[in-house]
Design a protein around this motif. Structure first.
Motif, PDB file in Angstrom:
ATOM      1  N   GLY A 147       0.816  -1.205   0.000  1.00  0.00           N
ATOM      2  CA  GLY A 147       0.000   0.000   0.000  1.00  0.00           C
ATOM      3  C   GLY A 147       0.846   1.250   0.000  1.00  0.00           C
ATOM      4  N   GLN A 148       0.173   2.357  -0.056  1.00  0.00           N
ATOM      5  CA  GLN A 148       0.837   3.657  -0.075  1.00  0.00           C
ATOM      6  C   GLN A 148       0.952   4.184   1.351  1.00  0.00           C
ATOM      7  OE1 GLN A 148      -1.254   6.451  -2.540  1.00  0.00           O
ATOM      8  NE2 GLN A 148      -0.010   8.168  -1.881  1.00  0.00           N
ATOM      9  N   ARG A 149       2.115   4.655   1.700  1.00  0.00           N
ATOM     10  CA  ARG A 149       2.308   5.205   3.050  1.00  0.00           C
ATOM     11  C   ARG A 149       1.606   6.550   3.174  1.00  0.00           C
ATOM     12  NH1 ARG A 149       6.849   2.643   1.644  1.00  0.00           N
ATOM     13  NH2 ARG A 149       7.764   1.160   3.086  1.00  0.00           N
ATOM     14  N   ASP A 151       1.200  10.437   4.258  1.00  0.00           N
ATOM     15  CA  ASP A 151       2.111  11.573   4.175  1.00  0.00           C
ATOM     16  C   ASP A 151       2.004  12.377   5.469  1.00  0.00           C
ATOM     17  OD1 ASP A 151       3.581  13.840   3.610  1.00  0.00           O
ATOM     18  OD2 ASP A 151       2.545  14.261   1.714  1.00  0.00           O
ATOM     19  N   THR A 163      -4.821   6.180   3.049  1.00  0.00           N
ATOM     20  CA  THR A 163      -4.508   5.923   1.643  1.00  0.00           C
ATOM     21  C   THR A 163      -5.277   4.733   1.084  1.00  0.00           C
ATOM     22  OG1 THR A 163      -2.623   4.539   2.244  1.00  0.00           O
ATOM     23  CG2 THR A 163      -2.197   6.900   1.892  1.00  0.00           C
ATOM     24  N   THR A 164      -5.838   3.901   1.948  1.00  0.00           N
ATOM     25  CA  THR A 164      -6.590   2.726   1.515  1.00  0.00           C
ATOM     26  C   THR A 164      -7.843   2.611   2.363  1.00  0.00           C
ATOM     27  OG1 THR A 164      -4.531   1.589   0.947  1.00  0.00           O
ATOM     28  CG2 THR A 164      -6.490   0.224   1.171  1.00  0.00           C
ATOM     29  N   THR A 187      -9.114  -3.943  -3.006  1.00  0.00           N
ATOM     30  CA  THR A 187      -7.675  -3.745  -2.952  1.00  0.00           C
ATOM     31  C   THR A 187      -7.062  -5.080  -2.569  1.00  0.00           C
ATOM     32  OG1 THR A 187      -7.934  -1.458  -2.249  1.00  0.00           O
ATOM     33  CG2 THR A 187      -5.795  -2.502  -1.837  1.00  0.00           C
TER      34      THR A 187
END
Length: 193
Positions: A147-149, A151, A163-164, A187
């Motif tokens: 997944g995306q970290r 920010d 992000t999810t 996802t």
């Protein structure tokens, strides 16, 4: 034919009793290996889960709970203690599943009903927030980060921007693990092989 609420309750009770009797018989007939689990609520729950699976009780999902993560104060010490308990208990569960021979069929997924704020409050803790990590552990989990970290420099009202969506994560697990197709976006658990 409509049944009365009382008839429904009695039928549900009878079904639970029969199921309980079957589970009890399976537990009594199983080998009861000498699994070593840490003490405490989480260790006890995962030991029970291991015993059920060892006895051949077929369940698609078992839920265990580790409380204490609502760390409004003294978070550094408390959080470290909780993660240590989680690590030891899940490690013992993984060893038990390997001994039984079903680790490749097991996925452990952690979740929280709320995240934490990115900033510390005045009591060395954090408050309820919008995002939280999820850990996936299992025989078919490759490991690493997925997944995306989030920010940490792009907060909304001092809160992390997730992000999810957790629902798509669960839908992805259902699809990857059991082939269950849901409605809407999924996802995939990128860590599952």
């Amino acid at each position: 034919e409509e049944k009365s609420p009382l008839e429904h309750v009695l039928k549900t009770y009878d079904s639970a009793r029969v199921t309980g009797d079957v589970v009890l018989r399976k537990l009594e007939q199983s080998a009861a290996r000498g699994f070593q689990f840490p003490g405490g609520e989480l260790g006890d729950q995962l030991y029970t889960a291991a015993r059920l699976l060892e006895a051949g009780v077929e369940v698609p999902v078992l839920k265990v709970v580790q409380g204490g993560y609502d760390t409004h104060d003294n978070q550094p010490g408390e959080h470290a203690f909780l993660l240590e308990q989680l690590s030891y208990a899940v490690g013992a569960f993984a060893l038990a599943m390997r001994e039984i021979g079903i680790w490749e069929q097991v996925t452990v997924l952690t979740y929280s009903e709320f995240g934490r704020t990115a900033r510390e409050n005045g009591s060395y803790g954090t408050d309820h927030g919008t995002a939280a990590p999820v850990f996936a552990i299992g025989g078919k989990v490759e490991g690493g980060f997925g997944g995306q970290r989030v920010d940490l420099t792009s907060l909304v009202e001092d809160d992390l921007v997730y992000t999810t969506d957790y629902r798509s994560l669960y839908a992805g697990l259902l699809k990857d693990r059991w082939g269950i197709e849901g409605r809407g976006e999924t996802t995939p658990l990128e860590l599952l092989v």
